[in-house]
Write an enzyme that holds these catalytic residues in place. Structure first.
Site, PDB file in Angstrom:
ATOM      1  N   GLU B  58       0.812  -1.223   0.000  1.00  0.00           N
ATOM      2  CA  GLU B  58       0.000   0.000   0.000  1.00  0.00           C
ATOM      3  C   GLU B  58       0.844   1.271   0.000  1.00  0.00           C
ATOM      4  OE1 GLU B  58      -0.788  -2.672   1.755  1.00  0.00           O
ATOM      5  OE2 GLU B  58      -2.750  -3.186   0.957  1.00  0.00           O
ATOM      6  N   ASP B  83      -9.891   1.012   4.454  1.00  0.00           N
ATOM      7  CA  ASP B  83      -9.149   0.782   5.704  1.00  0.00           C
ATOM      8  C   ASP B  83      -7.635   0.824   5.452  1.00  0.00           C
ATOM      9  OD1 ASP B  83     -11.481  -0.997   7.462  1.00  0.00           O
ATOM     10  OD2 ASP B  83     -11.632  -0.913   5.293  1.00  0.00           O
ATOM     11  N   PHE B  84      -7.256   0.419   4.232  1.00  0.00           N
ATOM     12  CA  PHE B  84      -5.817   0.340   3.915  1.00  0.00           C
ATOM     13  C   PHE B  84      -5.203   1.722   3.708  1.00  0.00           C
ATOM     14  CE2 PHE B  84      -6.780  -4.034   1.742  1.00  0.00           C
ATOM     15  CZ  PHE B  84      -7.206  -4.528   2.956  1.00  0.00           C
ATOM     16  N   HIS B 127     -11.797  -4.150   7.460  1.00  0.00           N
ATOM     17  CA  HIS B 127     -12.326  -4.173   6.093  1.00  0.00           C
ATOM     18  C   HIS B 127     -13.707  -3.531   6.017  1.00  0.00           C
ATOM     19  CE1 HIS B 127      -9.253  -7.328   5.815  1.00  0.00           C
ATOM     20  NE2 HIS B 127      -9.272  -7.154   4.513  1.00  0.00           N
TER      21      HIS B 127
END
Lengths: 327, 354
Positions: B58, B83-84, B127
């Site tokens: 990421e 969320d990432f 998630h």
């Protein structure tokens, strides 16, 4: 390919120019002209000078914060006056005085400086990708202190650069001290170059005090990158002479740093080493050396005088109105 | 006009913009064909130079987008789950958002960070989050959250053409939603809220998937004589406060609904902006409905107690109106997420090789 006489003189002259600018900036800090701090890069000049002296103007360069990047940016073509004006908050600075010490000039391929250390790696890979898409054989060089190579960003970026064979160069400027911690107690191996192995990226260790040696290895890596053969990793072993930032207590692990070690490295000063070699080869005479020294001193003196006299922005609030989005 | 699903609208926007401008490219995890198949077919059309699958990286994805933008391209970084964004905080919130300013406002940062958002899918706290408060909080980021296929396409095309970094969030439960889009080219300007339902008794400002929940509640209350106006800001930055103020002048009552947490969520910011701009028009204190200050559980029996529910929205509307009414027919959202069922009949999952 062997360096021509002119190229050797250029490398030497650049070493002296960087040293003179470093001294000018230390003086500017101590006299209150620089309002924040200065992280002197004395003794480490050969890394940036060796790596950047023969880059193309359209190559990209992400420089480390040490010496506020002058051993790279000055050499890539950013004038000393512009660097100093930026530090002095003048509108003639490369970022109109907004950035302070984070110099940037996209026309010269210097996209900016990361506040977070190790922040450059992913950006450099993105530029590598852009360079590959554009197909004009540009290279993207990152020169970072050894401490940043512990960042996860380096791992992710190496995976990407190696997988896509991007024209990236990762250069470790290993001055052996991370802030106030000797790097040997926080890194598992002696050589950061070993990191290249796991990614299948060619890696070399080079004497970072020897500008000619640095140049030779970097040029090999640049040639590889331009031939679409992918990224390289080069570790330059050097040493930090000054404290982390000028004026801060010079400590390691909470105790004063021993002067003996500093003296050992002072004897391997990159300017002295280059001078000795070029005198021996007959490339330079003592008269030439004095002339180069005087020329660099004049360049920096004039740059400082002009930068200090340059105007400040008249209305800071107007600048902030444009802060967030492109027009 | 023709009817398409939300996910097809996204796919069309990507296709059209990549065709229009060859500096646009997309990369990220599984973009050749992924968890959410809105990028399907792009690889076959544009090839490996412009549709790139990456490893789980990421930081590198978000950061490489910055680098490519600085070098003159218009990258779309697909991060799969919003969320990432937290992993890539430095790249998104420091580099993309701030570098233009940090370096004297001479750089351009035309990036789209896209990812799915939101919960009601029983997929755990990593998630299911809604990150709009984090993004709206960060100076230098734009944020678009579409709720219809029409908005999904129009906002994404604007995002790709924007010279600043845009976070574009698609809610997992909206991906199969159907809606009409015009056959001809269109874009939707940022900073223009959309009144999804007109009403006169109370203004509901709802963000993202909460628009759908609020419309469901509004339709049920309509039968009971309560007229609810539902406003979808569509972009939180830039934020169209004027449309909301106009509505408040009419209804005098406001409920704000968002899927992010109540504490320090965007409901607080929107509510305060209404206080600053329209306090004199309010006849009752503003009510808010948002997620509990709690991680979102994967446990099926817990999630409904954390995320906002239609009965909560109905209760807030009644409270702001000072009314008491039976709302036991308002059902909680317990849908979960079945990818096979959701995407099974989408044409774009069956793209021919050529």
């Amino acid at each position: 390919m062997d360096l021509t006489k002119e190229q050797k003189i250029r490398l030497y002259t650049n070493l002296v120019r960087v040293r003179k600018l470093d001294e000018t900036m230390v003086k500017a800090l101590l006299t209150g002209k620089i309002s924040t701090f200065f992280h002197s890069g004395e003794g480490q000049e050969a890394v940036g000078v060796g790596a950047c002296s023969f880059l193309r103007e359209d190559d990209y360069l992400f420089p480390s914060h040490r010496g506020h990047a002058i051993s790279k940016t000055l050499i890539k073509g950013l004038p000393a006056r512009i660097i100093l004006a930026e530090h002095y908050g003048r509108i003639t600075g490369c970022c109109d005085g907004v950035s302070g010490f984070h110099t940037c000039d996209m026309k010269l391929g210097i996209p900016g400086m990361s506040g977070t250390l190790g922040g450059h790696f992913p950006l450099a890979v993105g530029m590598g990708l852009a360079a590959q898409l554009r197909g004009k054989k540009q290279v993207v060089m990152v020169i970072e202190g050894e401490g940043t190579y512990a960042r996860g960003t380096f791992h992710e970026s190496m995976i990407m650069a190696a997988t896509w064979k991007l024209p990236n160069l990762f250069i470790v400027e290993n001055n052996q001290i991370m802030g106030n911690t000797p790097v040997k107690i926080i890194h598992p191996k002696d050589d950061f170059a070993d990191l290249g192995f796991g990614y299948g990226v060619p890696a070399k260790v080079v004497d970072g005090q020897d500008v000619f040696a640095v140049h030779k290895e970097v040029q090999t890596a640049i040639d590889r990158a331009r031939a679409d053969e992918g990224p390289s990793l080069i570790e330059c072993k050097t040493y930090r002479i000054q404290p982390h930032a000028v004026g801060l207590p010079d400590t390691l692990l909470g105790r004063p740093r021993t002067q003996e070690e500093i003296e050992v490295w002072r004897k391997r000063d990159p300017i002295k080493l280059a001078q000795k070699r070029l005198l021996k080869e007959g490339v330079l005479t003592q008269v030439d050396i004095e002339k180069i020294d005087g020329g660099a001193a004049n360049e920096m003196e004039e740059a400082d005088r002009l930068a200090w006299a340059d105007p400040m922005p008249t209305d800071p609030k107007e600048i902030l109105k444009k802060a967030l989005y492109a027009e | 006009m023709r009817e398409v699903r939300f996910i097809q609208a996204i796919n069309e926007a990507l296709l059209e913009e990549m065709k229009r401008d060859e500096t646009v490219f997309i990369f990220g995890e599984c973009v050749r064909g992924g968890t959410f198949p809105h990028t399907n077919g792009l690889f076959e059309k544009f090839g490996k130079d412009r549709v790139l699958d990456t490893s789980i990286s990421e930081n590198a994805i978000a950061g490489a987008a910055v680098g490519a933008a600085l070098a003159g391209y218009r990258p779309i970084a697909e991060l799969m789950f919003s969320d990432f964004f937290l992993i890539a905080g430095d790249e998104i919130c420091n580099k993309a958002a701030k570098w233009r300013f940090t370096h004297g406002m001479k750089l351009k940062m035309p990036i789209v960070y896209m990812a799915s958002t939101g919960g009601y899918i029983r997929s755990d706290s990593e998630h299911s989050q809604s990150v709009e408060s984090l993004i709206m909080h960060t100076p230098g980021l734009r944020i678009a959250i579409p709720t219809t296929p029409y908005d999904a396409k129009g906002l994404l095309k604007t995002a790709i053409r924007d010279d600043d970094p845009v976070v574009y969030l698609y809610h997992k439960l909206l991906l199969t939603k159907k809606g009409e889009i015009p056959d001809e080219e269109y874009t939707i300007p940022f900073g223009l809220a959309d009144v999804k339902k007109e009403g006169k008794d109370v203004t509901v400002v709802a963000v993202g998937f909460m628009v759908d929940l609020s419309l469901g509640v509004a339709n049920k209350l309509q039968e009971r004589g309560i007229s609810v106006e539902v406003i979808d800001p569509r972009t939180l930055e830039p934020f169209d406060i004027d449309t909301i103020v106009t509505s408040v002048k009419k209804t005098k009552r406001v409920v704000i609904v968002d899927e992010d947490t109540l504490r320090c969520g965007v409901t607080g910011e929107i509510g305060m902006q209404i206080m600053e701009k329209a306090f004199d028009y309010l006849d009752a204190p503003i009510q808010r409905v948002a997620a509990a200050n709690c991680p979102i559980p994967a446990g099926w029996y817990l999630e409904e107690h954390v995320l906002p529910q239609p009965p909560d929205i109905a209760a807030a509307i009644l409270k702001v109106l000072g009314k008491d009414m039976d709302i036991s027919d308002m059902k909680k959202e317990k849908v979960g997420f079945d990818a096979v069922k959701a995407f099974g009949d989408l044409g774009i999952t069956k793209v021919k090789q050529n």
